[in-house]
Design an enzyme around this catalytic site. Structure first.
Site, mmCIF file in Angstrom:
data_model
loop_
_atom_site.group_PDB
_atom_site.id
_atom_site.type_symbol
_atom_site.label_atom_id
_atom_site.label_comp_id
_atom_site.label_asym_id
_atom_site.label_seq_id
_atom_site.Cartn_x
_atom_site.Cartn_y
_atom_site.Cartn_z
ATOM 1 N N GLU A 31 -7.833 -9.709 30.998
ATOM 2 C CA GLU A 31 -8.935 -8.393 30.565
ATOM 3 C C GLU A 31 -8.341 -7.156 30.233
ATOM 4 O OE1 GLU A 31 -11.758 -9.059 31.799
ATOM 5 O OE2 GLU A 31 -11.631 -10.276 33.851
ATOM 6 N N HIS A 32 -9.527 -6.731 29.607
ATOM 7 C CA HIS A 32 -8.564 -5.756 28.376
ATOM 8 C C HIS A 32 -7.683 -5.952 26.973
ATOM 9 C CE1 HIS A 32 -11.139 -2.104 30.444
ATOM 10 N NE2 HIS A 32 -10.198 -3.545 32.009
ATOM 11 N N THR A 33 -8.132 -7.180 26.988
ATOM 12 C CA THR A 33 -7.097 -7.662 25.611
ATOM 13 C C THR A 33 -8.125 -8.211 24.455
ATOM 14 O OG1 THR A 33 -7.685 -9.733 26.516
ATOM 15 C CG2 THR A 33 -5.535 -8.836 26.636
ATOM 16 N N ASP A 34 -9.087 -8.106 24.545
ATOM 17 C CA ASP A 34 -10.177 -8.293 23.765
ATOM 18 C C ASP A 34 -9.806 -7.474 22.724
ATOM 19 O OD1 ASP A 34 -11.268 -6.981 25.633
ATOM 20 O OD2 ASP A 34 -13.025 -7.257 24.851
ATOM 21 N N SER A 121 -22.295 -11.277 32.732
ATOM 22 C CA SER A 121 -23.163 -11.442 31.538
ATOM 23 C C SER A 121 -23.696 -11.518 31.564
ATOM 24 C CB SER A 121 -21.822 -11.716 31.066
ATOM 25 O OG SER A 121 -20.638 -11.510 30.464
ATOM 26 N N SER A 122 -25.266 -11.497 32.189
ATOM 27 C CA SER A 122 -26.163 -11.874 31.641
ATOM 28 C C SER A 122 -27.043 -11.399 31.237
ATOM 29 C CB SER A 122 -27.101 -10.987 33.677
ATOM 30 O OG SER A 122 -27.245 -10.330 33.818
ATOM 31 N N SER A 123 -26.771 -9.966 30.707
ATOM 32 C CA SER A 123 -27.012 -9.557 28.849
ATOM 33 C C SER A 123 -26.803 -10.766 28.043
ATOM 34 C CB SER A 123 -26.963 -8.208 29.001
ATOM 35 O OG SER A 123 -25.874 -8.325 28.841
ATOM 36 N N ASP A 167 -17.978 -12.642 26.151
ATOM 37 C CA ASP A 167 -19.194 -12.779 26.611
ATOM 38 C C ASP A 167 -20.443 -14.297 26.176
ATOM 39 O OD1 ASP A 167 -17.571 -11.393 28.184
ATOM 40 O OD2 ASP A 167 -19.690 -9.266 28.673
#
Length: 381
Positions: A31-34, A121-123, A167
Site C-alpha cells: 500500500e502507498h508504494t505505487d 475497485s468497482s470504478s 486497479d
C-alpha cells in the site's frame, strides 16, 4: 448478474448483445508504494462488472445501469463529463478511444455488478469492462495494456479521480489462483502462484470512511516527494524511494528530518515486504506471508499513519484469534476493509467473535466478504 444484464439489454433494446466482464481486485500487500514507482501485489476477484453492448446504427449512445435503474443518453460525436455521474466512466473510455484515433459509432449498453464494498475497485472494473466491450464491438483489437491506460486516464479526466495503475491493471490482467507482482515503474508483472491450501482470504468491511482520506493522501505523497529531494545528494541515482535499499534505512534516518523519516521508512520497507511476500507465496510459506501482512499493517498504522481506530481494532483482534495467519488494512486508509488469511475450519468462529467485538466497541455491524482469486477482463460467450 450476467444473465440479468443480458436479459435487461434484450428487453430494453430488443437485440442480442455482446457480453464483457471485468473483475474487482484485492491487494494482498503493497500500500502507498505505487506513486513511488514501487511494487504492488494485487489479484483479480470473482465479483465484478458485466457489460452488455451492441451497435445501434446511429450517433446516439443509450446507456442503462442495472444498479441505479437509470438511463443516460449521449451523442458519440459531442459529449462531456457530467459531475458525479456513473456514465462518466463509459464516456471517459469512449473519449480515450476516440483521442487515440479509433472510430466509434452509436451503441446501446447495459451495466450491472456485484462488487460488494468500497475499496475493491468497482470504478476500474467498470472502465476496463467498457474498454473490453468497445474493443470487441468495433473489432478494434486494442491490447490489454492500452485498455488499462485508457481506463486510468478516463478516471482522471472524466471522473476526476487520480487513480494509480494498479486497479485497472489487476482487473485486465488477472489470472485465476495467481497474484500479480506488478512493477509500477515498468508497468510489467509476473504471475505468482497463490495457493492458500486449507486457508482462505476474507475481507472484513469496517463500514467506515473518515473524511481525512483525501487530504492525508496528498500530504503523504508530498512527504515522499520531499524525502526524495533531500536524499538525492546522497543517493544520486534515486528518482523515487523505490531506489533506496531497505538496508540503508539507518543512513536515511540520519539524513531525513524526523517528521519525514517514518513516511519514507514505510514506503521503503513495504516495497521489500512485497518482494518477500511474493517469494513466501511461491514457496508456499503461508506463515511467513501472514507475518508480512501483520508487519504491513503496523507500518501503515504507526509509520505512515493512514489507519484509524476501527481498522486497528479489526486487525489487532484478528491476530489474537485461532487460525488467523495474518491481517492488515487494505487500500488507501481511514476506513474500508481489512484482508485476512484464515483457516477454513476457524472461519465461523472468526466471524462470530469479530462481529460481536466490533459491534460492542463501535456499535457497527461488520460485513464479511469471502474472496477468491479469479481471472481478469474477458468477452463472455
Amino acid at each position: 448478474m450476467k444473465n440479468k444484464v443480458a436479459s435487461t439489454f434484450e428487453r430494453i433494446f430488443e437485440s442480442k448483445p455482446i457480453l464483457a466482464f471485468a473483475p474487482g481486485r484485492i491487494n494482498l500487500i503493497g500500500e502507498h508504494t505505487d506513486y513511488q514507482e514501487g511494487l504492488v501485489f494485487p489479484a483479480a476477484i470473482e465479483q465484478g462488472i458485466w457489460v452488455a453492448i451492441q451497435k445501434n446504427n446511429s450517433i446516439s449512445c443509450q446507456l442503462f445501469s442495472e444498479d441505479y435503474q437509470q438511463e443516460f443518453v449521449f451523442d458519440i460525436n459531442s459529449f462531456s463529463p457530467k459531475k458525479g455521474h456513473w456514465a462518466n466512466y463509459i464516456m471517459g473510455v469512449a473519449s480515450q478511444f476516440q483521442q487515440a484515433g479509433y472510430v466509434l459509432t452509436g451503441f446501446d449498453l447495459v451495466i450491472g455488478g456485484n462488487i460488494p464494498a468500497s475499496g475493491l475497485s468497482s470504478s476500474a472494473a467498470l472502465s476496463v469492462a467498457v474498454g473490453t466491450a468497445l474493443s470487441e464491438l468495433f473489432n478494434l483489437k486494442i491490447p490489454k495494456k492500452s485498455i488499462v491506460l485508457y481506463a486510468q486516464k478516463a478516471e482522471h479526466l472524466f471522473a476526476g479521480v487520480k487513480c494509480g495503475i494498479m486497479d485497472p491493471y489487476a482487473s485486465a490482467f488477472g489470472v485465476k489462483d495467481r497474484a500479480l507482482l506488478l512493477d509500477c515503474r515498468s508497468t510489467t508483472h509476473v504471475d505468482v502462484k497463490a495457493d492458500f491450501g486449507d486457508y482462505s482470504l476474507l475481507l472484513v468491511n469496517s463500514k467506515v470512511k473518515h473524511s481525512l482520506a483525501d487530504s492525508a493522501y496528498n500530504k503523504r505523497r508530498e512527504a515522499c516527494e520531499e524525502s526524495v529531494r533531500i536524499l538525492q545528494p546522497t543517493f544520486q541515482k534515486a528518482t523515487t524511494l523505490r531506489d533506496i535499499p531497505s538496508n540503508d534505512l539507518a543512513q536515511v534516518q540520519h539524513i531525513l528530518p524526523s517528521p519525514l523519516f517514518p513516511k519514507a521508512k514505510h514506503v521503503i520497507t513495504e516495497i521489500e515486504r512485497v518482494r518477500l511476500a511474493s517469494k513466501a507465496l511461491e514457496a508456499n510459506d503461508l506463515n511467513h506471508f501472514g507475518e508480512l501482512l501483520k508487519a504491513s499493517h503496523k507500518s501503515l498504522s504507526d509509520d505512515f499513519e493512514v489507519s484509524c481506530a476501527e481498522l486497528d481494532f479489526l486487525a489487532n483482534e484478528s491476530w489474537k484469534l485461532p487460525g488467523v495467519l495474518g491481517s492488515r488494512m487494505m487500500g488507501g486508509g481511514f476506513g474500508g476493509c481489512t484482508i485476512n488469511l484464515i483457516s477454513r475450519s476457524s472461519m465461523e468462529q472468526f466471524q462470530s467473535e469479530i462481529y460481536s467485538k466490533y459491534k460492542s466497541q463501535f456499535d457497527i455491524e461488520a460485513e464479511f466478504i469471502p474472496v477468491n482469486i479469479s481471472e481478469g477482463a474477458r468477452i463472455l460467450e
